[in-house]
Motif scaffolding. Sequence first.
Motif, PDB file in Angstrom:
ATOM      1  N   VAL A 222      -2.764   9.358  -5.843  1.00 22.88           N
ATOM      2  CA  VAL A 222      -3.340   8.856  -4.593  1.00 22.88           C
ATOM      3  C   VAL A 222      -4.858   8.975  -4.615  1.00 22.88           C
ATOM      4  O   VAL A 222      -5.585   8.040  -4.247  1.00 22.88           O
ATOM      5  CB  VAL A 222      -2.747   9.623  -3.387  1.00 22.88           C
ATOM      6  CG1 VAL A 222      -3.608   9.440  -2.141  1.00 22.88           C
ATOM      7  CG2 VAL A 222      -1.324   9.139  -3.104  1.00 22.88           C
TER       8      VAL A 222
ATOM      9  N   THR B 137      -1.512   5.382   2.111  1.00 25.66           N
ATOM     10  CA  THR B 137      -0.771   5.989   0.996  1.00 25.66           C
ATOM     11  C   THR B 137      -0.401   7.448   1.271  1.00 25.66           C
ATOM     12  O   THR B 137       0.435   8.015   0.559  1.00 25.66           O
ATOM     13  CB  THR B 137      -1.575   5.917  -0.321  1.00 25.66           C
ATOM     14  OG1 THR B 137      -2.823   6.600  -0.157  1.00 25.66           O
ATOM     15  CG2 THR B 137      -1.830   4.476  -0.725  1.00 25.66           C
TER      16      THR B 137
ATOM     17  N   SER C  51       0.836  -1.209   0.000  1.00 31.08           N
ATOM     18  CA  SER C  51       0.000   0.000   0.000  1.00 31.08           C
ATOM     19  C   SER C  51       0.866   1.253   0.000  1.00 31.08           C
ATOM     20  O   SER C  51       0.455   2.305  -0.490  1.00 31.08           O
ATOM     21  CB  SER C  51      -0.925   0.015   1.218  1.00 31.08           C
ATOM     22  OG  SER C  51      -1.867  -1.020   1.139  1.00 31.08           O
TER      23      SER C  51
END
Length: 264
Positions: free
Chosen positions: A78, A126, A39
Motif C-alpha cells: 500500500v 486502499t 482501487s
Amino acid sequence: MFLRNIYLNMKQYRFLLQQLVSRDFKVKYKRSVLGVVWSLLYPVLMMTVMYMVFSYVFRFGDLMTGISFPVYLLTGLVMFNYISEATNLSMSSIVASGSLINKVYLPKYIFPLSKCLFVGINLLLTLIPLYLVILVTGTGLNIYHLVLPFVFICLFLFALGVSFLLATIAVFFRDMFYIYGIITMLWMYLTPIMYPIQMIDDRFQPLFRLNPLFQFIDFAREIILYGNMPSLRSFIICGACALIMLVTGMFVFKKNQDKFIYYL
C-alpha cells in the motif's frame, strides 16, 4: 517566503486544484466497468500473487513467526504503490501540461501537487482492504493506530518532494521517463516489502535502513503487526526524511521553474 506563496496560491487556485484532481479520477476510471472498485481490488490482488510466490515458493512466510504474512505484505505494498504511482504521475505533470503553462500564468507546482493529492485519495481507499485483511487474519487493532496518520502525512510530503524533483528533471531530460521505471523496480526490491530485513546479512542491514521508504513502512508495521508505539527515534527519522526531501524538491523546482517554458 516560498511556503507562504504556496499557501496563498493554494487558496487562490483551490478550485483549479479540485478540478485537476477530479479530472484525474475521471480519466483513470473512464470506461472502466468496476471504476473506483479497482482501487480496492488492485492491492489485494497484488498481495495475493506475491503471497503465493513468496510464501509457497520462496517460503519467506516461514521466517515470520507470530505475525500475519498477508498483512506484512499488504502494509508494504500500500505504501510503496502510493510512492510509485504519485511520483510517476507527477514526473510527467509539467510536460503534459506544457500547452496550458505556455498560455496562461499558473503556479507550476500545482500540477505535481494535484497528482500527489489524487493518488493520496486512492491511498485512503486502499486502507479499506488493508483493514479488512487485518480483521480477517485476526491481527487485531490497537490504540496506536491513531498514530498512523503521522506516517501517512510523512509519506505524502516525501512523495511531494520527490515529485518536484522528478518533474523538474523530466522537463530538461526526457529520458528520465524511462530511467525512473528501472529505478522504481530496483527501489521495490531493495525495500523489505516481500521479505523480512532479518534475512539480509547483518553487514548490509544498515544500508537497507537508509532507505526512507523502509523507515515509513517499518513505522506502520510496528503499529499494525506488533501493536507497539514506534520509538521517538522512528518519529524523528520519518519526519526528517519527509521534510528534507520536501525542502530539496521545492528548492530545485523553484530554482528552475522559470526555465520550463523554453523546454515545453
